[in-house]
Scaffold this motif. Structure first.
Motif, PDB file in Angstrom:
ATOM      1  N   ASN A 112      -0.741  69.984 -30.406  1.00 18.68           N
ATOM      2  CA  ASN A 112      -0.383  68.637 -30.847  1.00 18.68           C
ATOM      3  C   ASN A 112       0.413  68.681 -32.149  1.00 18.68           C
ATOM      4  OD1 ASN A 112      -2.399  67.762 -28.839  1.00 18.68           O
ATOM      5  ND2 ASN A 112      -3.849  68.501 -30.382  1.00 18.68           N
ATOM      6  N   VAL A 113       1.088  67.562 -32.406  1.00 20.57           N
ATOM      7  CA  VAL A 113       1.828  67.416 -33.659  1.00 20.57           C
ATOM      8  C   VAL A 113       1.438  66.088 -34.293  1.00 20.57           C
ATOM      9  CG1 VAL A 113       4.106  67.059 -34.695  1.00 20.57           C
ATOM     10  CG2 VAL A 113       3.799  68.797 -32.904  1.00 20.57           C
ATOM     11  N   LEU A 114       1.053  66.138 -35.550  1.00 22.75           N
ATOM     12  CA  LEU A 114       0.791  64.913 -36.311  1.00 22.75           C
ATOM     13  C   LEU A 114       1.842  64.845 -37.417  1.00 22.75           C
ATOM     14  CD1 LEU A 114      -0.904  62.421 -37.055  1.00 22.75           C
ATOM     15  CD2 LEU A 114      -2.360  63.947 -38.429  1.00 22.75           C
ATOM     16  N   TYR A 115       2.722  63.871 -37.298  1.00 17.80           N
ATOM     17  CA  TYR A 115       3.855  63.763 -38.226  1.00 17.80           C
ATOM     18  C   TYR A 115       3.614  62.536 -39.095  1.00 17.80           C
ATOM     19  CZ  TYR A 115       8.844  63.678 -39.565  1.00 17.80           C
ATOM     20  OH  TYR A 115      10.040  63.704 -40.258  1.00 17.80           O
ATOM     21  N   ILE A 116       3.092  62.784 -40.282  1.00 14.56           N
ATOM     22  CA  ILE A 116       2.704  61.689 -41.183  1.00 14.56           C
ATOM     23  C   ILE A 116       3.848  61.406 -42.148  1.00 14.56           C
ATOM     24  CG2 ILE A 116       1.016  60.880 -42.873  1.00 14.56           C
ATOM     25  CD1 ILE A 116      -0.826  63.212 -41.846  1.00 14.56           C
ATOM     26  N   MET A 117       4.219  60.143 -42.239  1.00 18.73           N
ATOM     27  CA  MET A 117       5.282  59.765 -43.172  1.00 18.73           C
ATOM     28  C   MET A 117       4.825  58.554 -43.975  1.00 18.73           C
ATOM     29  SD  MET A 117       9.260  58.879 -42.238  1.00 18.73           S
ATOM     30  CE  MET A 117       9.686  60.536 -41.714  1.00 18.73           C
ATOM     31  N   CYS A 118       4.991  58.652 -45.280  1.00 20.74           N
ATOM     32  CA  CYS A 118       4.835  57.466 -46.112  1.00 20.74           C
ATOM     33  C   CYS A 118       6.211  56.862 -46.342  1.00 20.74           C
ATOM     34  CB  CYS A 118       4.195  57.817 -47.452  1.00 20.74           C
ATOM     35  SG  CYS A 118       2.419  58.080 -47.322  1.00 20.74           S
ATOM     36  N   LEU A 177       1.973  62.538 -32.531  1.00 20.45           N
ATOM     37  CA  LEU A 177       1.794  61.207 -33.116  1.00 20.45           C
ATOM     38  C   LEU A 177       2.589  61.109 -34.409  1.00 20.45           C
ATOM     39  CD1 LEU A 177       0.451  58.416 -33.197  1.00 20.45           C
ATOM     40  CD2 LEU A 177      -1.407  59.476 -34.528  1.00 20.45           C
ATOM     41  N   HIS A 178       3.435  60.095 -34.467  1.00 19.25           N
ATOM     42  CA  HIS A 178       4.113  59.787 -35.724  1.00 19.25           C
ATOM     43  C   HIS A 178       3.298  58.699 -36.411  1.00 19.25           C
ATOM     44  CE1 HIS A 178       7.095  59.258 -38.701  1.00 19.25           C
ATOM     45  NE2 HIS A 178       7.677  58.181 -38.199  1.00 19.25           N
ATOM     46  N   LEU A 179       2.571  59.114 -37.434  1.00 16.55           N
ATOM     47  CA  LEU A 179       1.747  58.186 -38.205  1.00 16.55           C
ATOM     48  C   LEU A 179       2.548  57.803 -39.435  1.00 16.55           C
ATOM     49  CD1 LEU A 179      -0.730  56.690 -39.209  1.00 16.55           C
ATOM     50  CD2 LEU A 179      -1.716  58.906 -39.868  1.00 16.55           C
ATOM     51  N   SER A 180       3.009  56.570 -39.447  1.00 13.24           N
ATOM     52  CA  SER A 180       4.071  56.206 -40.377  1.00 13.24           C
ATOM     53  C   SER A 180       3.647  54.981 -41.192  1.00 13.24           C
ATOM     54  CB  SER A 180       5.327  55.927 -39.531  1.00 13.24           C
ATOM     55  OG  SER A 180       6.429  55.657 -40.325  1.00 13.24           O
ATOM     56  N   TYR A 181       3.120  55.270 -42.370  1.00 16.49           N
ATOM     57  CA  TYR A 181       2.611  54.197 -43.241  1.00 16.49           C
ATOM     58  C   TYR A 181       3.758  53.440 -43.892  1.00 16.49           C
ATOM     59  CZ  TYR A 181      -2.031  56.413 -43.052  1.00 16.49           C
ATOM     60  OH  TYR A 181      -3.238  56.928 -42.636  1.00 16.49           O
ATOM     61  N   ILE A 182       3.650  52.130 -43.941  1.00 18.38           N
ATOM     62  CA  ILE A 182       4.643  51.339 -44.669  1.00 18.38           C
ATOM     63  C   ILE A 182       4.472  51.491 -46.177  1.00 18.38           C
ATOM     64  CG2 ILE A 182       3.177  49.286 -44.418  1.00 18.38           C
ATOM     65  CD1 ILE A 182       6.986  49.353 -44.880  1.00 18.38           C
ATOM     66  N   LYS A 183       3.281  51.787 -46.622  1.00 16.37           N
ATOM     67  CA  LYS A 183       3.039  51.865 -48.069  1.00 16.37           C
ATOM     68  C   LYS A 183       3.313  53.264 -48.593  1.00 16.37           C
ATOM     69  CE  LYS A 183       1.917  47.572 -48.494  1.00 16.37           C
ATOM     70  NZ  LYS A 183       2.800  46.622 -49.181  1.00 16.37           N
ATOM     71  N   PRO A 184       3.642  53.375 -49.892  1.00 18.67           N
ATOM     72  CA  PRO A 184       3.625  52.387 -50.987  1.00 18.67           C
ATOM     73  C   PRO A 184       4.904  51.552 -51.120  1.00 18.67           C
ATOM     74  CG  PRO A 184       4.205  54.527 -51.866  1.00 18.67           C
ATOM     75  CD  PRO A 184       3.928  54.728 -50.392  1.00 18.67           C
TER      76      PRO A 184
END
Lengths: 534, 534
Positions: B6-12, B228-235
């Motif tokens: 799996n790939v977890l691609y976290i972006m703030c 999964l592209h986990l892409s937070y709108i914050k900060p």
């Protein structure tokens, strides 16, 4: 009449700029093309964007450089996002049709990815790069589906079969072959047969049949507006002509090859690699030139005769007076000059093209019959059509510029240089000989008023002074006296790369509108996204 | 486990590289992101390809530079021909989903031109730039359909309404607004309100809800492979945080602004134009910085706490051991440094991003917890995923490179420079102040090991020596002593422009195959197109 209703965009394939009498050929008389030049403007410094069919033509149909439309070689599909002539003209009610060749390759993978329905009108339009295929004839029907998946269904092949020209491949066996003493088929692919007449009577040859279809189309349209791309496969190989054109010109009328004197030869590695190609080695032999070039001339003469017929037709029905006519070629042919055959190198015999434009309106009377030395490019055709027809300029996509101001005797600011590209990744012999990676095979031509600069991935540049050395016999690529000129032209290439249109999904007008709304808001409201507000 | 499933691609969004404790922030402790860094590799010289959301993200999802994918600004549609993450992973059976933001803009015009069915799975996939929108939340719901045509239908808005948070725009009125003494709504858009708590309890805030959805998705997948592209709108602004995060940090913990000393100021015309933007003028006031930055820090702290929850979950169910995890940001935020607000200029606070990569395989143990100073780029993520998953490299399209060799302690040949771009055509105030044409607003950053070179259309370049001047306070753009360095970096830019991938509709393998078949023919046959044969 004072308005332009129609566009006739005539293209020959593999026609050198200097093989027309209006461009100075001493033996090959082309009175009909000359007649168009006398009634319009003849550009002496017109360049194609790519020296083989696919790249050049996609530049013509998109109005964009090869690096922008991405069709780096024959058989490479055009991205679906690229707009072509028909996308611009059809919404204005202008029937945009093809008679002849485009060398378009269906982008089947992309269509499948988007689940487009095969055979739908949208898919077909993409497959024909925006044209309605009134009569498509790419003129190359070898036994391989890469080159024409519709080989069996080609309308010209059907036509030949209907006339009784049978066999597995009538295009080859009749129209592009000669006959031996014992009735055997002598292939037109073999240049040793170039002096023989094709097996087909002239009236059934590709050039005549293509012209017939153009006349049919124009006649059918009546007073309805149209844009016709009349795209002859000839004088492209196979070098074989129907009688009497096979014998109109003699070996005596073959001009001497243009070649560096011994000891002064071009020694650039990429050039040397191309010199090793089979066609280059063969065309370096005088026997080959003397057998092929008279036929090449005959094929051009036939096109000229057919254009005479077409122009007469247009003068008889009023179309001469309301049609913008462009005559050009997709690229040239070395014919043994520079010890090269074919066209895959950026010297003048390949990259220089004829370009004649006739604007029928009175505003163009001031330039009628004149010669124009501005640097013109194949990508200028589409913007010229849009300008002539009064359509928007689409300047976020189009990289060419309208020639209309020049035709009207104006003095617009003009480009300082023309650019052409070639990618020899697809030429396995040259690439492997040079040991270059597939991503490192790009060549660029930068042609300024006086000089031609050739840039290569991984090799030194070349430089030719076209004022002092119009035949490009003296490579100044290492001459210290020309270091500043080379640097200037490298700067041009840099500017060109920076200036390519890379924002094609949004118009400049929309950018302006959004930029203002985003930051200033509507008069009565706050900013749309009130960032940065205290 | 030894394989990556799996790939977890976290972006703030809008997270500065230096606002994490592992990157050196003295007051903002981010133990969970630091824990990822301790378990992986932390890149200290990672750059985004564009300093606003749309361009940066499209580079992330396509693996290509902004000039290649053409999304020069927010709200610009991606060409349909561009391949995105899902195009590469989905055929391999990997469910490729989005939780959070992409800033994708539907290319409706192009879809209509191709007669694609609105709402079809292919159209939806294009609209979501290749992701399955498990939970899309772009986080910007002002009253304008340019920014989110699904405003009314946003799942987060529905969620809030279901909880009883009513009103025309619950995203704004509750999650991104505070409340005044008399119950009035104080908009989070106004930076004067940044110190106040959001009207919503923390458990219903965007950051928590987004994390919930990610945990749901990963849980649902069980042992089935996913990306999964986990892409937070914050900060990202609006700068407003729910309690207790609005008050975790004090004005005392705001670092001093990084600004040139008086008299030594950056006097470049483009920089000066950006300094006149409202957000720049406001962030140049200490009152604004002191009110906003503690909240910016609180929003980051909240993300870190939520990532702690997510990482605990992954450690509990085995996903920590078979998942490649990337943590990064789409761009930074000036926060008043250089007298600028926002991010639309190519200095380090905007263009530098955090980048932490954890490869769970034993081969990566050798680098675990280390710092890597190689120049990394946002476009490297996609090639890294393909490499980790054992999928083909698609090197005719992808312009980034896999980081896996670095993670495995190898010493691959590496890039000499990183490139970022910005196009201020869309920023009407700067463009109009400078009087630049819409086609002449491009900026480029070329960042080598030691220097940063900034090139502008129509203006002199800038140069910063990041070794001697890491805060970019001394512009060497006119210093004669650095002429050779500027020339070297201009050469890098030239090389980069020449090397962009402009042949995306045909693979290198196919070129090689065709090139050989075309010229050499099959072993048992002649050349396919027998050109040049005597």
């Amino acid at each position: 009449m004072t308005a332009i209703k129609n566009v006739l965009y005539i293209m020959c394939d593999q026609l050198r700029r200097d093989y027309l009498s209006c461009y100075g050929h001493p033996h090959l008389h082309t009175p009909n093309i000359d007649r168009l030049a006398a009634a319009g403007v003849r550009f002496t410094r017109a360049y194609t964007q790519g020296t083989i069919c696919g790249p050049s033509r996609m530049s013509a149909y998109t109005g964009r450089y090869v690096s922008s439309h991405q069709v780096a070689w024959n058989g490479v599909p055009l991205p679906l996002d690229e707009f072509t002539l028909g996308d611009y003209l059809r919404p204005a009610g202008i029937r945009t049709a093809l008679v002849g060749k485009t060398h378009a390759t269906p982008n089947t993978d992309a269509q499948q990815r988007l689940a487009m329905t095969p055979g739908s009108s949208e898919a077909e339009q993409l497959n024909e790069v925006g044209f309605e295929a009134y009569f498509r004839h790419d003129g190359l029907f070898p036994d391989d589906p890469i080159f024409d998946s519709k080989r069996e269904g080609s309308p010209y092949t059907h036509h030949l079969r209907g006339l009784g020209f049978e066999g597995r491949n009538p295009w080859h066996d009749w129209a592009n072959a000669a006959e031996g003493d014992n009735g055997e088929i002598l292939s037109g692919w073999k240049m040793r047969n170039a002096h023989l007449p094709a097996r087909i009577p002239e009236q059934h040859s590709e050039t005549v049949y293509t012209t017939d279809r153009a006349i049919d189309f124009i006649g059918e349209q009546g007073e309805q507006p149209w844009c016709l791309h009349l795209s002859y496969i000839k004088p492209h190989w196979p070098y074989i002509a129907p009688a009497p054109y096979h014998a109109l010109y003699s070996k005596d009328q073959v001009l001497p090859a243009v070649r560096p004197a011994p000891g002064a030869e071009n020694d650039h590695p990429v050039y040397n690699a191309f010199r090793q190609h089979e066609e280059s080695l063969n065309f370096s032999r005088e026997e080959v030139r003397l057998n092929v070039i008279p036929t090449y001339m005959g094929l051009i003469k036939q096109v000229d005769d057919q254009l005479g017929r077409l122009f007469d037709f247009m003068q008889s029905n009023g179309r001469w007076d309301d049609t913008l006519i462009v005559f050009t070629s997709d690229h040239g042919d070395y014919l043994g000059d520079h010890f090269l055959g074919e066209k895959e190198f950026l010297l003048e015999p390949a990259v220089g093209v004829p370009l004649i434009v006739r604007d029928p309106r009175p505003q163009a009377d001031v330039t009628r019959g004149t010669v124009d030395e501005h640097l013109a490019e194949t990508i200028d055709a589409l913007p010229t059509f849009l300008d002539a027809l009064g359509l928007p300029a689409a300047d976020h996509r189009l990289e060419g510029r309208s020639l209309i101001p020049l035709l009207h005797g104006q003095q617009p600011a003009w480009r300082d240089f023309a650019v052409a590209e070639y990618d020899y990744a697809f030429q396995a012999p040259a690439r492997e000989r040079l040991g270059q990676a597939i991503d490192r095979c790009r060549m660029y031509m930068v042609r300024s008023e006086r000089f031609k600069y050739l840039a290569y991935d991984g090799y030194r540049p070349q430089l030719f002074d076209l004022q002092e050395d119009p035949q490009e016999l003296h490579d100044l690529g290492t001459d210290p006296a020309f270091a500043a000129v080379r640097e200037q032209h490298q700067g041009y290439l840099f500017d060109w790369l920076r200036g390519l249109k890379r924002r094609t999904t949004i118009s400049n007008q929309e950018i302006d509108l959004r930029g203002k709304r985003f930051r200033y808001g509507e008069p009565e409201t706050e900013k749309l996204v009130p960032i940065g507000v205290w």
